[in-house]
Design a protein around this motif. Structure first.
Motif, PDB file in Angstrom:
ATOM      1  N   THR A 169      67.998 -15.293   7.173  1.00 23.79           N
ATOM      2  CA  THR A 169      67.315 -15.961   6.067  1.00 23.79           C
ATOM      3  C   THR A 169      67.000 -14.985   4.938  1.00 23.79           C
ATOM      4  OG1 THR A 169      65.193 -15.634   7.165  1.00 23.79           O
ATOM      5  CG2 THR A 169      66.309 -17.752   7.529  1.00 23.79           C
ATOM      6  N   THR A 170      67.759 -13.909   4.855  1.00 20.74           N
ATOM      7  CA  THR A 170      67.552 -12.931   3.790  1.00 20.74           C
ATOM      8  C   THR A 170      67.876 -13.572   2.443  1.00 20.74           C
ATOM      9  OG1 THR A 170      69.791 -12.127   4.199  1.00 20.74           O
ATOM     10  CG2 THR A 170      67.991 -10.871   5.188  1.00 20.74           C
ATOM     11  N   ALA A 171      67.027 -13.310   1.464  1.00 18.90           N
ATOM     12  CA  ALA A 171      67.219 -13.852   0.119  1.00 18.90           C
ATOM     13  C   ALA A 171      68.380 -13.131  -0.563  1.00 18.90           C
ATOM     14  CB  ALA A 171      65.948 -13.671  -0.699  1.00 18.90           C
ATOM     15  N   PRO A 172      69.068 -13.811  -1.483  1.00 22.92           N
ATOM     16  CA  PRO A 172      70.109 -13.123  -2.242  1.00 22.92           C
ATOM     17  C   PRO A 172      69.524 -11.928  -2.991  1.00 22.92           C
ATOM     18  CG  PRO A 172      70.272 -15.487  -2.559  1.00 22.92           C
ATOM     19  CD  PRO A 172      68.980 -15.233  -1.827  1.00 22.92           C
ATOM     20  N   VAL A 173      70.288 -10.843  -3.010  1.00 24.52           N
ATOM     21  CA  VAL A 173      69.873  -9.624  -3.708  1.00 24.52           C
ATOM     22  C   VAL A 173      71.018  -9.156  -4.594  1.00 24.52           C
ATOM     23  CG1 VAL A 173      68.263  -8.880  -1.901  1.00 24.52           C
ATOM     24  CG2 VAL A 173      70.642  -8.120  -1.817  1.00 24.52           C
ATOM     25  N   ILE A 174      70.690  -8.391  -5.627  1.00 19.86           N
ATOM     26  CA  ILE A 174      71.696  -7.770  -6.484  1.00 19.86           C
ATOM     27  C   ILE A 174      71.720  -6.292  -6.162  1.00 19.86           C
ATOM     28  CG2 ILE A 174      72.396  -7.243  -8.843  1.00 19.86           C
ATOM     29  CD1 ILE A 174      71.003  -9.838  -9.723  1.00 19.86           C
ATOM     30  N   LEU A 175      72.893  -5.787  -5.787  1.00 21.11           N
ATOM     31  CA  LEU A 175      73.016  -4.382  -5.418  1.00 21.11           C
ATOM     32  C   LEU A 175      72.800  -3.495  -6.654  1.00 21.11           C
ATOM     33  CD1 LEU A 175      76.150  -4.619  -3.109  1.00 21.11           C
ATOM     34  CD2 LEU A 175      73.755  -4.378  -2.410  1.00 21.11           C
ATOM     35  N   PRO A 176      71.833  -2.574  -6.591  1.00 27.19           N
ATOM     36  CA  PRO A 176      71.560  -1.715  -7.739  1.00 27.19           C
ATOM     37  C   PRO A 176      72.551  -0.566  -7.893  1.00 27.19           C
ATOM     38  CG  PRO A 176      70.057  -1.193  -5.962  1.00 27.19           C
ATOM     39  CD  PRO A 176      70.867  -2.366  -5.509  1.00 27.19           C
ATOM     40  N   LYS A 177      73.382  -0.354  -6.870  1.00 24.22           N
ATOM     41  CA  LYS A 177      74.395   0.705  -6.911  1.00 24.22           C
ATOM     42  C   LYS A 177      75.492   0.360  -5.910  1.00 24.22           C
ATOM     43  CE  LYS A 177      71.430   3.565  -3.955  1.00 24.22           C
ATOM     44  NZ  LYS A 177      70.845   4.891  -3.812  1.00 24.22           N
ATOM     45  N   PRO A 178      76.633   1.041  -5.966  1.00 23.13           N
ATOM     46  CA  PRO A 178      77.731   0.718  -5.061  1.00 23.13           C
ATOM     47  C   PRO A 178      77.335   0.848  -3.588  1.00 23.13           C
ATOM     48  CG  PRO A 178      78.484   2.167  -6.812  1.00 23.13           C
ATOM     49  CD  PRO A 178      76.994   2.112  -6.912  1.00 23.13           C
ATOM     50  N   ALA A 179      77.814  -0.087  -2.791  1.00 24.96           N
ATOM     51  CA  ALA A 179      77.491  -0.112  -1.362  1.00 24.96           C
ATOM     52  C   ALA A 179      78.784  -0.301  -0.569  1.00 24.96           C
ATOM     53  CB  ALA A 179      76.503  -1.236  -1.062  1.00 24.96           C
ATOM     54  N   ARG A 180      78.657  -0.258   0.745  1.00 26.70           N
ATOM     55  CA  ARG A 180      79.780  -0.451   1.660  1.00 26.70           C
ATOM     56  C   ARG A 180      79.409  -1.555   2.644  1.00 26.70           C
ATOM     57  NH1 ARG A 180      84.100   2.246  -0.150  1.00 26.70           N
ATOM     58  NH2 ARG A 180      84.949   2.292   1.960  1.00 26.70           N
ATOM     59  N   LEU A 181      80.364  -2.420   2.959  1.00 25.10           N
ATOM     60  CA  LEU A 181      80.159  -3.445   3.977  1.00 25.10           C
ATOM     61  C   LEU A 181      80.327  -2.780   5.337  1.00 25.10           C
ATOM     62  CD1 LEU A 181      79.678  -6.482   4.536  1.00 25.10           C
ATOM     63  CD2 LEU A 181      82.167  -6.701   4.711  1.00 25.10           C
ATOM     64  N   ILE A 182      79.328  -2.924   6.207  1.00 26.62           N
ATOM     65  CA  ILE A 182      79.316  -2.244   7.502  1.00 26.62           C
ATOM     66  C   ILE A 182      79.208  -3.278   8.629  1.00 26.62           C
ATOM     67  CG2 ILE A 182      78.113  -0.568   8.966  1.00 26.62           C
ATOM     68  CD1 ILE A 182      79.276   0.728   6.447  1.00 26.62           C
ATOM     69  N   LEU A 183      80.121  -3.172   9.594  1.00 28.45           N
ATOM     70  CA  LEU A 183      80.042  -3.956  10.824  1.00 28.45           C
ATOM     71  C   LEU A 183      79.718  -2.974  11.941  1.00 28.45           C
ATOM     72  CD1 LEU A 183      80.498  -6.662  12.373  1.00 28.45           C
ATOM     73  CD2 LEU A 183      82.881  -5.928  12.668  1.00 28.45           C
ATOM     74  N   THR A 184      78.543  -3.131  12.549  1.00 32.50           N
ATOM     75  CA  THR A 184      78.129  -2.255  13.651  1.00 32.50           C
ATOM     76  C   THR A 184      78.302  -3.019  14.950  1.00 32.50           C
ATOM     77  OG1 THR A 184      76.498  -1.221  12.186  1.00 32.50           O
ATOM     78  CG2 THR A 184      76.271  -0.806  14.551  1.00 32.50           C
ATOM     79  N   THR A 185      79.130  -2.476  15.837  1.00 34.19           N
ATOM     80  CA  THR A 185      79.439  -3.182  17.078  1.00 34.19           C
ATOM     81  C   THR A 185      78.380  -2.923  18.137  1.00 34.19           C
ATOM     82  OG1 THR A 185      80.805  -1.374  17.889  1.00 34.19           O
ATOM     83  CG2 THR A 185      81.913  -3.098  16.618  1.00 34.19           C
ATOM     84  N   GLY A 186      78.318  -3.816  19.087  1.00 31.26           N
ATOM     85  CA  GLY A 186      77.381  -3.673  20.198  1.00 31.26           C
ATOM     86  C   GLY A 186      77.893  -4.438  21.402  1.00 31.26           C
ATOM     87  N   GLY A 187      77.202  -4.286  22.508  1.00 31.80           N
ATOM     88  CA  GLY A 187      77.516  -5.050  23.713  1.00 31.80           C
ATOM     89  C   GLY A 187      78.546  -4.427  24.618  1.00 31.80           C
ATOM     90  N   ALA A 188      79.671  -4.004  24.053  1.00 30.15           N
ATOM     91  CA  ALA A 188      80.752  -3.425  24.868  1.00 30.15           C
ATOM     92  C   ALA A 188      81.746  -2.735  23.949  1.00 30.15           C
ATOM     93  CB  ALA A 188      81.456  -4.514  25.670  1.00 30.15           C
ATOM     94  N   ALA A 189      82.627  -1.957  24.543  1.00 34.08           N
ATOM     95  CA  ALA A 189      83.723  -1.343  23.793  1.00 34.08           C
ATOM     96  C   ALA A 189      84.851  -2.361  23.657  1.00 34.08           C
ATOM     97  CB  ALA A 189      84.213  -0.096  24.513  1.00 34.08           C
TER      98      ALA A 189
ATOM     99  N   LEU B 260      87.333 -10.036  19.840  1.00 36.20           N
ATOM    100  CA  LEU B 260      87.355  -8.728  20.479  1.00 36.20           C
ATOM    101  C   LEU B 260      87.069  -8.920  21.964  1.00 36.20           C
ATOM    102  CD1 LEU B 260      86.628  -8.215  17.337  1.00 36.20           C
ATOM    103  CD2 LEU B 260      85.906  -5.996  18.134  1.00 36.20           C
ATOM    104  N   THR B 261      87.025  -7.835  22.706  1.00 31.15           N
ATOM    105  CA  THR B 261      86.755  -7.875  24.138  1.00 31.15           C
ATOM    106  C   THR B 261      85.455  -8.637  24.419  1.00 31.15           C
ATOM    107  OG1 THR B 261      87.910  -5.795  24.464  1.00 31.15           O
ATOM    108  CG2 THR B 261      86.324  -6.405  26.156  1.00 31.15           C
ATOM    109  N   ALA B 262      85.403  -9.322  25.555  1.00 28.96           N
ATOM    110  CA  ALA B 262      84.207 -10.070  25.955  1.00 28.96           C
ATOM    111  C   ALA B 262      82.968  -9.201  25.842  1.00 28.96           C
ATOM    112  CB  ALA B 262      84.363 -10.579  27.378  1.00 28.96           C
ATOM    113  N   ALA B 263      81.882  -9.771  25.371  1.00 29.50           N
ATOM    114  CA  ALA B 263      80.561  -9.152  25.218  1.00 29.50           C
ATOM    115  C   ALA B 263      80.418  -8.324  23.950  1.00 29.50           C
ATOM    116  CB  ALA B 263      80.171  -8.317  26.435  1.00 29.50           C
ATOM    117  N   VAL B 264      81.505  -8.137  23.157  1.00 31.57           N
ATOM    118  CA  VAL B 264      81.360  -7.390  21.903  1.00 31.57           C
ATOM    119  C   VAL B 264      80.662  -8.274  20.877  1.00 31.57           C
ATOM    120  CG1 VAL B 264      82.545  -6.243  19.992  1.00 31.57           C
ATOM    121  CG2 VAL B 264      83.393  -5.956  22.320  1.00 31.57           C
ATOM    122  N   THR B 265      79.619  -7.735  20.275  1.00 36.94           N
ATOM    123  CA  THR B 265      78.896  -8.413  19.205  1.00 36.94           C
ATOM    124  C   THR B 265      78.903  -7.505  17.984  1.00 36.94           C
ATOM    125  OG1 THR B 265      76.771  -7.482  19.869  1.00 36.94           O
ATOM    126  CG2 THR B 265      77.369  -9.630  20.815  1.00 36.94           C
ATOM    127  N   GLY B 266      78.422  -8.024  16.867  1.00 39.95           N
ATOM    128  CA  GLY B 266      78.387  -7.202  15.667  1.00 39.95           C
ATOM    129  C   GLY B 266      77.236  -7.556  14.746  1.00 39.95           C
TER     130      GLY B 266
END
Length: 159
Positions: A120-140, A75-81
């Motif tokens: 270093t988050t430990a593996p977890v089992i999702l107790p209910k349906p979830a959504r994968l979320i990418l939250t952007t930062g740094g720049a548009a 993505l554009t320079a400086a975009v992080t997620g």
């Protein structure tokens, strides 16, 4: 801050129920137009810093183990997620709290690279349906890009 949802994210077939184990890889793709908008989503606006990209479902009973992020065209320079998950019903779980950076924080998605789960988050089992979320930062984002995300885990079935 807008939430932009990817269309057709439910068109994947889940598998892995064999006597050899239930390891599964769930693929997600982030492609943006020349204007910086998420292709095949409910928005035509360019991705702004702080936007949440809802990339698709993570099923109930899925044991989250690892992530591989392949940045083919950054993505554009400086975009992080930050890469994490939220529950579909919007209600947090005391057993397995939602985590916006479960797979990684401030991932450098502006340069071609292959990134692994860096937390270093430990593996977890999702107790209910979830959504994968990418939250952007740094720049548009203001350019065409392509990022492939593979979530690895075990389909243990509903709890």
């Amino acid at each position: 801050m807008a939430t932009i949802t990817k269309n057709r994210s439910k068109l994947r077939q889940f598998g892995g129920f064999t006597p050899y184990g239930n390891l599964s890889l769930l693929p997600f793709v982030v492609r943006t137009s020349a204007a910086g908008a998420l292709i095949d989503s409910d928005s035509t606006a360019a991705i702004a810093s702080g936007d949440k990209l809802d990339l698709g479902p993570l099923p109930e009973g899925f044991r989250l183990s690892d992530a591989i992020v392949t940045v083919t065209t950054g993505l554009t320079a400086a975009v992080t997620g930050n890469l994490g998950f939220e529950y579909e019903d919007g209600v947090d779980s005391a057993e397995v709290p939602q985590n916006a950076s479960y797979f990684g924080a401030a991932l450098n998605i502006n340069t071609a690279a292959v990134l692994r789960k860096v937390t270093t988050t430990a593996p977890v089992i999702l107790p209910k349906p979830a959504r994968l979320i990418l939250t952007t930062g740094g720049a548009a984002n203001a350019k065409a890009s392509e990022v492939h995300i593979h979530i690895l885990g075990e389909l243990t079935g509903p709890r």
